[in-house]
Design a protein around this motif. Structure first.
Motif, mmCIF file in Angstrom:
data_model
loop_
_atom_site.group_PDB
_atom_site.id
_atom_site.type_symbol
_atom_site.label_atom_id
_atom_site.label_comp_id
_atom_site.label_asym_id
_atom_site.label_seq_id
_atom_site.Cartn_x
_atom_site.Cartn_y
_atom_site.Cartn_z
ATOM 1 N N LEU A 205 13.271 -0.219 17.908
ATOM 2 C CA LEU A 205 12.672 -0.767 16.969
ATOM 3 C C LEU A 205 11.715 -1.921 16.958
ATOM 4 O O LEU A 205 12.353 -3.045 17.629
ATOM 5 C CB LEU A 205 13.740 -0.915 15.478
ATOM 6 N N GLY A 206 10.602 -2.051 16.595
ATOM 7 C CA GLY A 206 9.616 -3.010 16.688
ATOM 8 C C GLY A 206 8.702 -3.311 15.812
ATOM 9 O O GLY A 206 8.430 -2.387 15.079
ATOM 10 N N ALA A 207 8.095 -4.511 15.568
ATOM 11 C CA ALA A 207 7.283 -5.142 14.471
ATOM 12 C C ALA A 207 6.193 -5.329 15.120
ATOM 13 O O ALA A 207 6.125 -5.969 16.209
ATOM 14 C CB ALA A 207 7.822 -5.856 13.490
ATOM 15 N N GLY A 208 4.839 -5.099 14.586
ATOM 16 C CA GLY A 208 3.524 -5.828 15.131
ATOM 17 C C GLY A 208 2.602 -5.852 14.119
ATOM 18 O O GLY A 208 2.549 -5.401 13.025
ATOM 19 N N THR A 209 1.441 -6.687 14.492
ATOM 20 C CA THR A 209 0.426 -6.922 13.578
ATOM 21 C C THR A 209 -0.850 -6.546 14.549
ATOM 22 O O THR A 209 -0.641 -6.536 15.783
ATOM 23 C CB THR A 209 0.240 -8.377 13.157
ATOM 24 N N GLN A 210 -1.999 -6.010 13.722
ATOM 25 C CA GLN A 210 -3.107 -5.790 14.379
ATOM 26 C C GLN A 210 -4.345 -6.012 13.477
ATOM 27 O O GLN A 210 -4.322 -6.025 12.432
ATOM 28 C CB GLN A 210 -3.094 -4.401 14.809
ATOM 29 N N SER B 121 -0.043 -0.586 -1.959
ATOM 30 C CA SER B 121 -1.059 0.278 -1.992
ATOM 31 C C SER B 121 -1.786 0.515 -0.708
ATOM 32 O O SER B 121 -2.527 1.512 -0.439
ATOM 33 C CB SER B 121 -1.963 -0.072 -2.891
ATOM 34 N N ALA B 122 -1.608 -0.343 0.355
ATOM 35 C CA ALA B 122 -2.253 -0.036 1.640
ATOM 36 C C ALA B 122 -1.193 0.606 2.751
ATOM 37 O O ALA B 122 -1.609 0.452 3.718
ATOM 38 C CB ALA B 122 -2.753 -1.435 2.150
ATOM 39 N N GLY B 123 -0.186 1.239 2.106
ATOM 40 C CA GLY B 123 0.739 1.440 3.018
ATOM 41 C C GLY B 123 0.447 2.786 3.924
ATOM 42 O O GLY B 123 -0.174 3.516 3.518
ATOM 43 N N VAL B 124 0.918 3.003 5.093
ATOM 44 C CA VAL B 124 0.728 4.118 5.765
ATOM 45 C C VAL B 124 1.998 4.384 6.537
ATOM 46 O O VAL B 124 2.905 3.642 6.756
ATOM 47 C CB VAL B 124 -0.363 4.013 6.951
ATOM 48 N N TRP B 125 2.303 5.741 6.875
ATOM 49 C CA TRP B 125 3.530 5.750 7.812
ATOM 50 C C TRP B 125 3.395 7.290 8.683
ATOM 51 O O TRP B 125 2.579 8.037 8.179
ATOM 52 C CB TRP B 125 4.752 6.272 6.750
ATOM 53 N N SER B 126 4.208 7.303 9.601
ATOM 54 C CA SER B 126 3.998 8.486 10.068
ATOM 55 C C SER B 126 5.454 8.958 10.936
ATOM 56 O O SER B 126 6.238 7.904 11.207
ATOM 57 C CB SER B 126 2.962 8.487 11.731
ATOM 58 N N LEU B 127 5.714 10.398 11.006
ATOM 59 C CA LEU B 127 6.816 11.040 11.989
ATOM 60 C C LEU B 127 6.336 11.681 12.762
ATOM 61 O O LEU B 127 5.397 12.507 12.504
ATOM 62 C CB LEU B 127 7.854 11.658 10.749
ATOM 63 N N GLY B 128 7.156 11.719 14.093
ATOM 64 C CA GLY B 128 6.729 12.555 15.100
ATOM 65 C C GLY B 128 7.766 13.084 15.776
ATOM 66 O O GLY B 128 8.958 12.372 15.799
ATOM 67 N N LEU C 242 6.153 2.809 10.242
ATOM 68 C CA LEU C 242 5.613 2.517 8.710
ATOM 69 C C LEU C 242 5.063 0.980 8.411
ATOM 70 O O LEU C 242 5.546 0.197 9.235
ATOM 71 C CB LEU C 242 7.072 2.269 7.822
ATOM 72 N N GLY C 243 3.805 1.040 7.946
ATOM 73 C CA GLY C 243 3.327 -0.245 7.787
ATOM 74 C C GLY C 243 2.214 -0.037 6.697
ATOM 75 O O GLY C 243 2.079 0.804 5.741
ATOM 76 N N THR C 244 1.158 -0.700 6.978
ATOM 77 C CA THR C 244 0.087 -0.981 6.105
ATOM 78 C C THR C 244 -1.420 -1.101 7.058
ATOM 79 O O THR C 244 -1.306 -1.618 8.128
ATOM 80 C CB THR C 244 -0.023 -2.307 5.165
ATOM 81 N N SER C 245 -2.525 -0.816 6.401
ATOM 82 C CA SER C 245 -3.492 -0.787 7.073
ATOM 83 C C SER C 245 -4.823 -1.052 5.908
ATOM 84 O O SER C 245 -4.919 -0.242 4.701
ATOM 85 C CB SER C 245 -4.046 0.570 7.732
ATOM 86 N N THR C 246 -5.587 -2.000 6.001
ATOM 87 C CA THR C 246 -6.676 -2.493 4.893
ATOM 88 C C THR C 246 -7.735 -3.329 5.725
ATOM 89 O O THR C 246 -7.635 -3.704 7.039
ATOM 90 C CB THR C 246 -5.892 -3.484 3.788
ATOM 91 N N ASP C 247 -8.777 -3.375 4.807
ATOM 92 C CA ASP C 247 -10.015 -3.989 5.530
ATOM 93 C C ASP C 247 -10.056 -5.334 4.814
ATOM 94 O O ASP C 247 -10.996 -6.193 5.308
ATOM 95 C CB ASP C 247 -11.153 -3.247 5.254
ATOM 96 N N GLN C 248 -9.076 -5.723 4.125
ATOM 97 C CA GLN C 248 -8.916 -7.015 3.688
ATOM 98 C C GLN C 248 -7.833 -7.810 3.932
ATOM 99 O O GLN C 248 -6.589 -7.231 3.640
ATOM 100 C CB GLN C 248 -9.136 -7.038 2.124
ATOM 101 N N LEU C 249 -8.053 -8.795 4.600
ATOM 102 C CA LEU C 249 -6.749 -9.692 5.226
ATOM 103 C C LEU C 249 -5.587 -10.034 3.966
ATOM 104 O O LEU C 249 -4.485 -9.843 4.078
ATOM 105 C CB LEU C 249 -7.213 -10.860 5.688
ATOM 106 N N ASN D 116 -13.927 -4.172 9.145
ATOM 107 C CA ASN D 116 -12.484 -4.811 9.635
ATOM 108 C C ASN D 116 -11.254 -4.104 9.161
ATOM 109 O O ASN D 116 -11.386 -3.426 8.246
ATOM 110 C CB ASN D 116 -12.612 -6.266 8.870
ATOM 111 N N THR D 117 -10.513 -4.223 10.166
ATOM 112 C CA THR D 117 -9.204 -3.392 10.116
ATOM 113 C C THR D 117 -8.054 -4.417 10.073
ATOM 114 O O THR D 117 -8.075 -5.341 11.134
ATOM 115 C CB THR D 117 -9.058 -2.211 10.800
ATOM 116 N N PHE D 118 -7.097 -4.599 9.327
ATOM 117 C CA PHE D 118 -5.921 -5.398 9.198
ATOM 118 C C PHE D 118 -4.768 -4.545 9.028
ATOM 119 O O PHE D 118 -4.856 -3.719 8.181
ATOM 120 C CB PHE D 118 -6.159 -6.638 8.466
ATOM 121 N N GLY D 119 -3.646 -5.028 9.708
ATOM 122 C CA GLY D 119 -2.384 -4.042 9.399
ATOM 123 C C GLY D 119 -1.214 -4.594 9.997
ATOM 124 O O GLY D 119 -1.016 -5.573 10.910
ATOM 125 N N VAL D 120 0.141 -4.074 9.363
ATOM 126 C CA VAL D 120 1.422 -4.824 10.032
ATOM 127 C C VAL D 120 1.971 -3.402 10.028
ATOM 128 O O VAL D 120 2.008 -2.546 9.298
ATOM 129 C CB VAL D 120 2.112 -5.562 9.322
#
Length: 464
Positions: free
Chosen positions: A99-104, A329-336, A315-322, A120-124
């Protein structure tokens, strides 16, 4: 609802892992133990865990305790135990997801038909990955590492007992050296007395076999030889002192307390049954754990042929506003998930199985060798005790006889009825018998230390 359901499935898969267990004992591979020792029919159970105090009392206990705390080899062994435990911890961690956390953050510019745009793209994010141990491959590797750690613990036990035995023998060597120096010093005084008597007879020109110049030189030769032997004994004591200091973890300066004397031989410890040896000797238990680890690694090599299943999720967020980076509301998730079946590895997997099987056979043979050596050490110590005791008994008788012979030869020489050669020969026999008796007493005590070590008892220094 979809993200929470996916998380529940992921956690259920995570909690479905099996608990690790230390591999079961494989001591049956050591073969059948005899019903009793051939050197003794006595089979009282138990061993003397306080044998250090039994042999040398409180002085020896203090020295062994110091060695247990300061000996560098023992400190290195303790570090190896910690390393093995850490390796087992690492191997066990492979059963669980990572399990790891990151920002981009990124900024991108595009030109299209003369139109420029910047984005611009920001996310955790929180990422998880897990290889499902469906076949138990990872578990086998973790349990092998656990058995390795247990083997290292037993090796540490064996080293602690071995160190106690080495310190005990070094202390006994100092004690014997002290007694040999005392005997050698006494021999010098006896030679000085006999040399004086021979010289006086020569000076009085007594017309018997004690009045020749050759006999004066012979007595002087014996005196010089005795002095040389005294210096040899003193050198042996200095070497014994320094060897003891090295075992204690001290600088070998020869300043350790050196007043030790050989103690009386204590009662022989209970030998128990040969089968009990398999349950308590640390080197046997270490070899058994190594065999158990080899068996688990063979299982791991076989299971490497099976498909591997991996799950990933994020599991995280992605937005163009810091400022919106933490808004739901900026949440994204994925399973694979993925399933991989080895097809062609160039013989690597089959070679790994063959290597693991050969390593297991080697570990089994090593266990059998260690067990046979252990039985041999006990038998040899038990039989040596019998013959060393007989030797001690005869030498004790020889010392008594040689003392009487030396006294009578001295009296006869003083009265002029005995020859100088008989006088010197009687002194030689007395010195040799006394020195041999001290050496045999030390051998008996050394052999007793060997017996305690061979029986595999722990070293308990303090307590009631």
């Amino acid at each position: 609802m979809i993200p929470s359901r996916a998380s529940a499935i992921f956690m259920a898969a995570l909690l479905g892992g099996c608990t690790l267990h230390s591999p079961s004992s494989r001591m049956d591979a050591a073969g059948t133990a005899p019903e009793s020792w051939s050197a003794t029919r006595e089979a009282r159970s138990g061993v003397d865990h306080r044998w250090v105090k039994t042999i040398g009392g409180s002085p020896l206990v203090s020295l062994v305790d110091e060695a247990q705390r300061a000996n560098p080899s023992l400190q290195a062994s303790a570090a190896r135990v910690d390393q093995a435990a850490a390796v087992a911890k690492i191997a066990g961690a492979e059963r669980f997801p990572t399990l790891g956390a990151g920002t981009q953050a990124s900024r991108q510019k595009q030109n299209f038909l003369g139109q420029a745009s910047t984005a611009n793209t920001f996310g955790v994010s929180l990422q998880a990955a897990w290889e499902v141990d469906l076949w138990g491959k990872v578990r086998s590797g973790a349990e092998a590492a656990m058995a390795d750690a247990e083997a290292q613990q037993q090796n540490d036990r064996a080293l602690r007992s071995s160190l106690a035995a080495q310190v005990s023998k070094a202390w006994l060597a100092v004690a014997e050296s002290n007694e040999q120096v005392a005997l050698a010093d006494q021999a010098v005084k006896s030679r000085e007395e006999s040399s004086t008597l021979v010289r006086e007879r020569f000076e009085r020109a007594i017309a018997d076999d004690g009045g020749s110049a050759a006999q004066v030189r012979l007595s002087q030769t014996e005196l010089s030889t005795a002095k040389s032997d005294l210096e040899r004994r003193r050198g042996e004591r200095e070497r014994a002192l320094r060897q003891l200091e090295l075992l204690l973890g001290r600088y070998p300066s020869g300043n350790v307390a050196s007043g030790a004397k050989l103690p009386k031989l204590p009662a022989i410890p209970p030998a128990g049954l040969p089968s009990e040896l398999l349950l308590r000797r640390p080197d046997l238990l270490a070899a058994e754990r190594q065999l158990a680890a080899a068996g688990r690694r063979r299982d791991q090599a076989v299971k490497a042929l099976f498909p591997s299943i991996s799950l990933t999720g994020s599991l995280g967020t992605s937005t163009d506003q810091l400022e919106d980076i933490l808004k739901s509301s900026a949440g994204v998730w994925s399973l694979g998930g993925s399933l991989t079946q080895p097809i062609f590895q160039g013989g690597r997997l089959r070679g790994g199985i063959e290597q693991a099987e050969a390593a297991e056979r080697e570990a089994a043979a090593n266990l059998q060798r260690v067990v046979l050596d252990a039985f041999g050490e006990v038998e040899q110590s038990l039989i040596a005790e019998i013959y060393l005791r007989r030797q001690e008994q005869e030498l004790t008788h020889a010392v008594t006889l040689s003392q009487d012979a030396a006294e009578r030869a001295g009296e006869e020489f003083r009265t002029g009825t005995g020859g100088v050669l008989t006088y010197i020969a009687a002194q030689n026999r007395q010195i040799e018998a006394a020195s041999a008796l001290v050496s045999v007493r030390r051998l008996l005590l050394d052999n007793r230390v060997n017996l305690h070590l061979a029986l595999g008892g722990d070293v308990v220094l303090r307590g009631p």
